[in-house]
Structures are given as structure tokens and as C-alpha cells.
Enzyme design. Structure first.
Site, PDB file in Angstrom:
ATOM      1  NE  ARG A 173     -26.747  17.689  93.560  1.00  0.00           N
ATOM      2  CZ  ARG A 173     -25.806  18.601  93.420  1.00  0.00           C
ATOM      3  NH1 ARG A 173     -24.864  18.706  94.326  1.00  0.00           N
ATOM      4  NH2 ARG A 173     -25.788  19.404  92.376  1.00  0.00           N
ATOM      5  CB  CYS A 233     -23.594  14.942  94.533  1.00  0.00           C
ATOM      6  SG  CYS A 233     -24.772  13.619  94.527  1.00  0.00           S
ATOM      7  CB  ILE A 287     -27.382  10.020  83.761  1.00  0.00           C
ATOM      8  CG1 ILE A 287     -28.319   9.330  82.763  1.00  0.00           C
ATOM      9  CG2 ILE A 287     -28.006  11.315  84.292  1.00  0.00           C
ATOM     10  CD1 ILE A 287     -28.749  10.154  81.578  1.00  0.00           C
ATOM     11  NE  ARG A 337     -31.298  11.803 100.224  1.00  0.00           N
ATOM     12  CZ  ARG A 337     -30.759  11.805  98.994  1.00  0.00           C
ATOM     13  NH1 ARG A 337     -29.582  11.299  98.790  1.00  0.00           N
ATOM     14  NH2 ARG A 337     -31.411  12.336  97.982  1.00  0.00           N
ATOM     15  NE  ARG A 374     -27.210  14.927  91.102  1.00  0.00           N
ATOM     16  CZ  ARG A 374     -28.152  14.438  91.895  1.00  0.00           C
ATOM     17  NH1 ARG A 374     -27.823  13.804  92.996  1.00  0.00           N
ATOM     18  NH2 ARG A 374     -29.416  14.572  91.588  1.00  0.00           N
ATOM     19  CE  LYS A 378     -35.510  10.310  95.897  1.00  0.00           C
ATOM     20  NZ  LYS A 378     -34.773  11.420  95.250  1.00  0.00           N
ATOM     21  CG  ASN A 379     -36.865  11.808  92.229  1.00  0.00           C
ATOM     22  OD1 ASN A 379     -36.576  12.196  93.358  1.00  0.00           O
ATOM     23  ND2 ASN A 379     -36.057  11.052  91.502  1.00  0.00           N
ATOM     24  CG  ASP A 419     -32.794   7.699  89.739  1.00  0.00           C
ATOM     25  OD1 ASP A 419     -31.599   8.025  89.831  1.00  0.00           O
ATOM     26  OD2 ASP A 419     -33.727   8.517  89.778  1.00  0.00           O
TER      27      ASP A 419
HETATM   28  N1  EPU Z   1     -26.526  18.787  84.650  1.00  0.00           N
HETATM   29  C1  EPU Z   1     -25.668  19.791  84.328  1.00  0.00           C
HETATM   30  N2  EPU Z   1     -26.052  21.066  84.618  1.00  0.00           N
HETATM   31  C2  EPU Z   1     -27.235  21.368  85.216  1.00  0.00           C
HETATM   32  C3  EPU Z   1     -28.112  20.317  85.533  1.00  0.00           C
HETATM   33  C4  EPU Z   1     -27.736  19.018  85.235  1.00  0.00           C
HETATM   34  O1  EPU Z   1     -24.599  19.573  83.805  1.00  0.00           O
HETATM   35  O2  EPU Z   1     -27.505  22.559  85.449  1.00  0.00           O
HETATM   36  C5  EPU Z   1     -26.163  17.393  84.321  1.00  0.00           C
HETATM   37  C6  EPU Z   1     -26.019  16.499  85.544  1.00  0.00           C
HETATM   38  O3  EPU Z   1     -24.766  16.636  86.161  1.00  0.00           O
HETATM   39  C7  EPU Z   1     -26.271  15.121  84.951  1.00  0.00           C
HETATM   40  C8  EPU Z   1     -27.318  15.412  83.868  1.00  0.00           C
HETATM   41  O4  EPU Z   1     -27.231  16.810  83.597  1.00  0.00           O
HETATM   42  O5  EPU Z   1     -25.100  14.653  84.337  1.00  0.00           O
HETATM   43  C9  EPU Z   1     -28.739  15.094  84.240  1.00  0.00           C
HETATM   44  O6  EPU Z   1     -29.004  15.544  85.552  1.00  0.00           O
HETATM   45  P1  EPU Z   1     -30.421  16.056  86.011  1.00  0.00           P
HETATM   46  O7  EPU Z   1     -30.365  17.540  86.207  1.00  0.00           O
HETATM   47  O8  EPU Z   1     -31.488  15.514  85.140  1.00  0.00           O
HETATM   48  O9  EPU Z   1     -30.531  15.390  87.462  1.00  0.00           O
HETATM   49  P2  EPU Z   1     -31.301  15.992  88.684  1.00  0.00           P
HETATM   50  O10 EPU Z   1     -32.439  16.788  88.227  1.00  0.00           O
HETATM   51  O11 EPU Z   1     -30.330  16.602  89.626  1.00  0.00           O
HETATM   52  C10 EPU Z   1     -33.025  14.051  88.958  1.00  0.00           C
HETATM   53  C11 EPU Z   1     -33.431  13.088  90.035  1.00  0.00           C
HETATM   54  C12 EPU Z   1     -32.320  12.083  90.246  1.00  0.00           C
HETATM   55  C13 EPU Z   1     -32.095  11.336  88.937  1.00  0.00           C
HETATM   56  C14 EPU Z   1     -31.759  12.332  87.810  1.00  0.00           C
HETATM   57  C15 EPU Z   1     -31.630  11.693  86.444  1.00  0.00           C
HETATM   58  C16 EPU Z   1     -34.895  14.439  91.423  1.00  0.00           C
HETATM   59  C17 EPU Z   1     -35.119  15.140  92.711  1.00  0.00           C
HETATM   60  N3  EPU Z   1     -33.699  13.849  91.257  1.00  0.00           N
HETATM   61  O12 EPU Z   1     -31.829  14.668  89.409  1.00  0.00           O
HETATM   62  O13 EPU Z   1     -32.778  11.170  91.227  1.00  0.00           O
HETATM   63  O14 EPU Z   1     -31.024  10.434  89.067  1.00  0.00           O
HETATM   64  O15 EPU Z   1     -32.806  13.333  87.743  1.00  0.00           O
HETATM   65  O16 EPU Z   1     -32.781  11.013  86.124  1.00  0.00           O
HETATM   66  O17 EPU Z   1     -35.773  14.391  90.569  1.00  0.00           O
HETATM   67  C18 EPU Z   1     -32.573   9.558  92.932  1.00  0.00           C
HETATM   68  O18 EPU Z   1     -33.808   9.626  93.086  1.00  0.00           O
HETATM   69  O19 EPU Z   1     -31.865   8.665  93.461  1.00  0.00           O
HETATM   70  C19 EPU Z   1     -31.911  10.562  92.108  1.00  0.00           C
HETATM   71  C20 EPU Z   1     -30.603  10.798  92.180  1.00  0.00           C
END
Ligand code: EPU
Length: 419
Positions: free
Chosen positions: A92, A116, A326, A397, A121, A22-23, A304
Site C-alpha cells: 500500500r 487490506c 488506529i 515484508r 485504509r 522500513k517506514n 505497530d
Molecule cells: N486514514 C484515512 N484516510 C486517509 C489516510 C488514513 O481514513 O486518507 C486513516 C487510516 O485508515 C487509519 C488512520 O487514518 O485509520 C491512520 O492511518 P495512516 O494513514 O497514518 O497509516 P499509513 O500511513 O497507511 C503508516 C505505516 C503503518 C502504520 C500506520 C500507523 C508506513 C509505510 N506505514 O501507515 O505501518 O501502522 O502508519 O502508524 O509508514 C507496518 O509497518 O506494519 C504498518 C502497517
């Protein structure tokens, strides 16, 4: 709303084939916005999130054809640069269209993702990085409005590694003028896969998969054929389910290189894990040892997989400490596991002490996010009696054909449709 009903107690046995990630599929689909032509993507998992992002692209004017596990996306017909709230609030990861839109069209108006279930996030690092590339950004009426006649390469430091942030900016920087350097970039396998896909389209990206990524901007990208890597979290979920039911399951079509943290932790529990080129055999043991878990960015233990591992620890021999680093609110499954007889106490919001019990009991429980739903399925498989899980739209999802795959390896699981 559909429910999942499970009669617990069966050992899982047999083979399960892993779908595309998915990701990885979501950023691949977003990247086709950068291309003035038709991109073909294979090994696409059939999931609600994939359907949501395809709907979003169609709304932008792209032509998308999904047949079986293949999608063809024509980015030459895009004529709209606004991603509406109704589409973004469903998922998201829709934020992934922001970088490609502003990079190719000089403008994007994308609804700001709201709250969320698993944490705040924010997307501040995506926006800070786009500003560094020269975009002007305003937040108005719940929308991010980004403009830039031409993005200009820049040095960008992420305060913390962000997966979709790194992907968004990597995509944006492919068509920027000059060189961009991303420091403290996320290192997940999906980032490397995206960089490789973009390079196949003509981008010039080096270092993806490490914390420093160099991107030399190019004038345009060309259509290409790309393949979605196997889903490491789906693989990990079946591995943990096999261990928890003391079963014997071969997980096929996965990449063991991407699952190192999960393999090591499962071995620490005493579970037998045999790894070959693209399959993993997991043989459960009667006495599951309690182990501690701390979630970390890749290559650390993935957040995850935290919920699924917690389900396994509920029946382990001793006491285990699970530390979620995280996301600030990713223990909602713990309250549901408690209803099934687990012994879990949460402290300081992100530590869970799990004391193993002899048996879980089936109960009516509710899924509150995608990975929580997987945790409850594993708990249902090991519990005595019937478990009924509601709100399974979370599960839909992100897990391709989950009831079918679990049934094939011997689970007594069925979907009760809400007509
Ligand atoms: N964060 C910030 N500011 C930002 C971006 C992130 O503070 O601008 C923080 C987040 O709140 C979190 C940390 O940084 O505390 C890491 O978040 P990250 O941005 O890496 O998460 P994401 O990109 O929104 C992806 C996956 C998630 C997975 C996380 C962590 C996708 C589409 N989603 O989310 O997947 O948990 O990385 O590995 O790639 C899932 O598949 O169930 C899922 C939630």
C-alpha cells in the site's frame, strides 16, 4: 510458501543490531522521484517492501542499484508516471509515489490501493490535500489520475493524523509554488527524518515532528546522501521478545528517543529497561505484570507494536485491556494466539481482554499481517514445544534477517523453505 519453525523455551540473551526503518526507507525512496539526479541512501533494510518500491521506481524509469544496505537511485531517467496495479497491490505504501510524481511531472496515474488485512485504509485525505494544492483528481478504472501544471501552496488540515498522507503531501509541496501549511500532521519520527532528508536536498520545511508543518516551495531539489534512521518497531519487537522470554538482551543501534512509549509500558510490566545513548538493555522478570494498552498516533503507543505486546500479555500475571484505535481490524493474531492456549476475548471489534495464562503451547499457526507475524514469533519463543508459522511472506515484508537475528540471541528458530 516458507514456514518458520520455533522450539520454544529458550531465554534470549546477547546483543541484536537494529536495521534501518522500513517506514523511513520507503518514503525516502519515493522522494528521489523529486530529484533530477542521483540520490544515495544508506542503512537501507533488506526487505520485500524495499524491493517492491525499488521495482516500482524502476518501472517508472528510474535507475536503482541496491548493494548491501546502500541504494543509489537516478531520478533523471524517469519517463513514466503510471504505477501499475500489480505493483501497488503488493504494498500500500506505493501510494507514496503519487505526490512526488504529480509535483515534478505534472501527472500521475497510480492504482488505487485495495482492501487490506488490518482495515479499510482509505487514501481520501491524500487526495483531498492534493486537490487543495491545485491538482485535478479523477478515479477511473481503479486508478487515481492526478494532474497539475504547477502545484500551488495551500493550507491543509488533516481530519486525523495520517503518516503516509503527511509524507505524500510534504513531498508534493516541496516543489509547489509558495507556502503550504499542514495542520494536524502526523508526528512520527519518520516524518521528521523525511523532512530532514528533503531539506538536505534543498527543500525548505519547518516544524516536521510537530502537528503543524510549514513548507516553502522551491524550484528544484538536488541530489544528496541520506541515511535511514533505525527501525523503532523492530527495536520494540526484540525488546518485547526479551521481556517475554525472561531474557537479557542489549538492543544496539536504536534511537531510545523514538521508543519512549514502548519503554514506559515495558517498565510498567516490571521488566528492567536500561537506556543509554543508542542502545537499550532489556532484562526480563519472572512475574510479568499485566498492563493496559491503547494505541495512538505518535508519541502514543504505536499500533505497530500492539500485536507483539498482546503476545507478552498472554503470560502476564493478571488481566490486561488492549484498545486498538488506529485500525479497525488489527486483532487477527488474537485468534492464532488462542490456538496456542492464550485467553483472549474481543469486544466491540477493537477491545481485547487478555487474561494471563501460565504457559502457551506450540501449535501450527498462520500469520495474517506483518506485525501479527512478529506476535506469533514471540508467542512461539515462550510456548512449550514446537510452533510452526505459515504465510511468513508477511514477516519478510518488514523484518530484516529476522531468523538470523533471533538465532544470534539464542532462539531455536529456523525457516523451512518451500521448494
Ligand atoms: N486514514 C484515512 N484516510 C486517509 C489516510 C488514513 O481514513 O486518507 C486513516 C487510516 O485508515 C487509519 C488512520 O487514518 O485509520 C491512520 O492511518 P495512516 O494513514 O497514518 O497509516 P499509513 O500511513 O497507511 C503508516 C505505516 C503503518 C502504520 C500506520 C500507523 C508506513 C509505510 N506505514 O501507515 O505501518 O501502522 O502508519 O502508524 O509508514 C507496518 O509497518 O506494519 C504498518 C502497517
Amino acid at each position: 510458501m516458507d514456514k518458520i519453525e520455533i522450539q520454544g523455551g529458550n531465554k534470549l540473551e546477547g546483543e541484536v543490531l537494529i536495521s534501518g526503518a522500513k517506514n523511513a526507507a520507503l518514503p525516502f525512496i519515493a522522494s528521489t522521484i523529486l530529484v533530477d539526479g542521483k540520490t544515495s541512501i544508506t542503512n537501507v533494510p533488506i526487505l520485500m517492501d524495499v524491493k517492491s518500491i525499488l521495482l516500482l521506481l524502476q518501472n517508472l524509469g528510474a535507475k536503482c542499484e541496491l548493494t548491501n544496505n546502500h541504494v543509489m537511485i537516478d531520478g533523471s531517467t524517469i519517463n513514466n508516471t503510471q504505477a501499475d496495479y500489480d505493483l501497488v497491490r503488493k504494498m500500500r505504501a506505493s501510494i507514496l509515489v503519487l505526490g512526488p510524481l504529480v509535483s515534478r511531472f505534472g501527472h500521475a496515474r497510480v492504482s488505487l490501493p485495495g482492501g487490506c488485512a488490518i482495515g479499510a485504509r482509505p487514501v481520501d485525505m491524500h487526495l483531498k490535500a492534493l486537490r487543495a494544492l491545485g491538482a485535478t483528481i479523477k478515479i477511473e478504472h481503479g486508478y487515481i489520475e492526478a494532474k497539475a501544471e504547477q502545484l500551488i501552496g495551500s493550507e491543509i488540515y488533516f481530519d486525523t493524523p495520517t503518516v503516509t498522507g503527511t509524507e505524500n503531501i510534504m513531498m508534493a509541496a516541496t516543489l509547489a509554488e509558495g507556502r503550504t501549511v499542514l495542520r494536524n500532521a502526523a508526528r512520527e519520527p519518520e516524518i521528521l527524518a523525511l523532512a530532514e532528508a528533503l531539506n538536505t536536498m534543498g527543500a525548505d520545511i519547518h516544524g516536521a515532528g510537530t502537528a503543524i508543518i510549514h513548507i516553502n516551495g522551491v524550484k528544484s531539489l538536488r541530489p544528496a546522501e541520506i541515511y535511514v534512521i533505525p527501525d523503532r518497531i523492530e527495536a520494540g519487537t526484540y525488546m518485547v521478545a526479551a521481556a517475554a522470554t525472561r531474557g537479557d538482551v542489549v538492543i544496539k543501534g536504536c534511537n531510545p528517543e523514538h521508543i519512549g512509549g514502548i519503554i514506559s509500558k515495558l517498565r510498567e510490566t516490571g521488566t528492567i529497561v536500561d537506556v543509554s545513548d543508542n542502545s537499550i538493555r532489556v532484562k526480563g522478570v519472572e512475574k510479568i505484570k499485566s498492563v493496559d494498552i491503547k494505541t495512538l498516533p505518535y508519541p502514543g503507543f504505536p499500533t505497530d507494536m500492539q500485536a507483539q505486546f498482546m503476545a507478552l500479555m498472554t503470560i502476564a500475571d493478571n488481566s490486561s485491556m488492549i484498545h486498538e484505535t488506529i485500525f479497525e481490524n488489527r486483532f487477527s493474531h488474537a485468534n492464532e494466539l488462542l490456538r496456542m492456549g492464550a485467553d483472549i476475548s474481543i469486544s466491540d471489534g477493537n477491545y481485547a481482554r487478555v487474561r494471563g495464562v501460565k504457559k502457551l503451547q506450540g501449535a501450527q499457526v498462520m500469520a495474517s499481517d506483518l506485525r501479527a507475524s512478529a506476535s506469533l514469533i514471540i508467542a512461539g519463543l515462550i510456548a512449550q514445544g514446537t510452533t510452526s508459522i505459515s504465510r511468513v511472506y508477511h514477516m519478510d515484508r518488514g523484518y530484516d534477517s529476522i531468523e538470523k537475528k533471533f538465532s544470534q540471541i539464542g532462539a531455536n528458530i529456523r525457516r523451512i523453505r518451500d521448494n
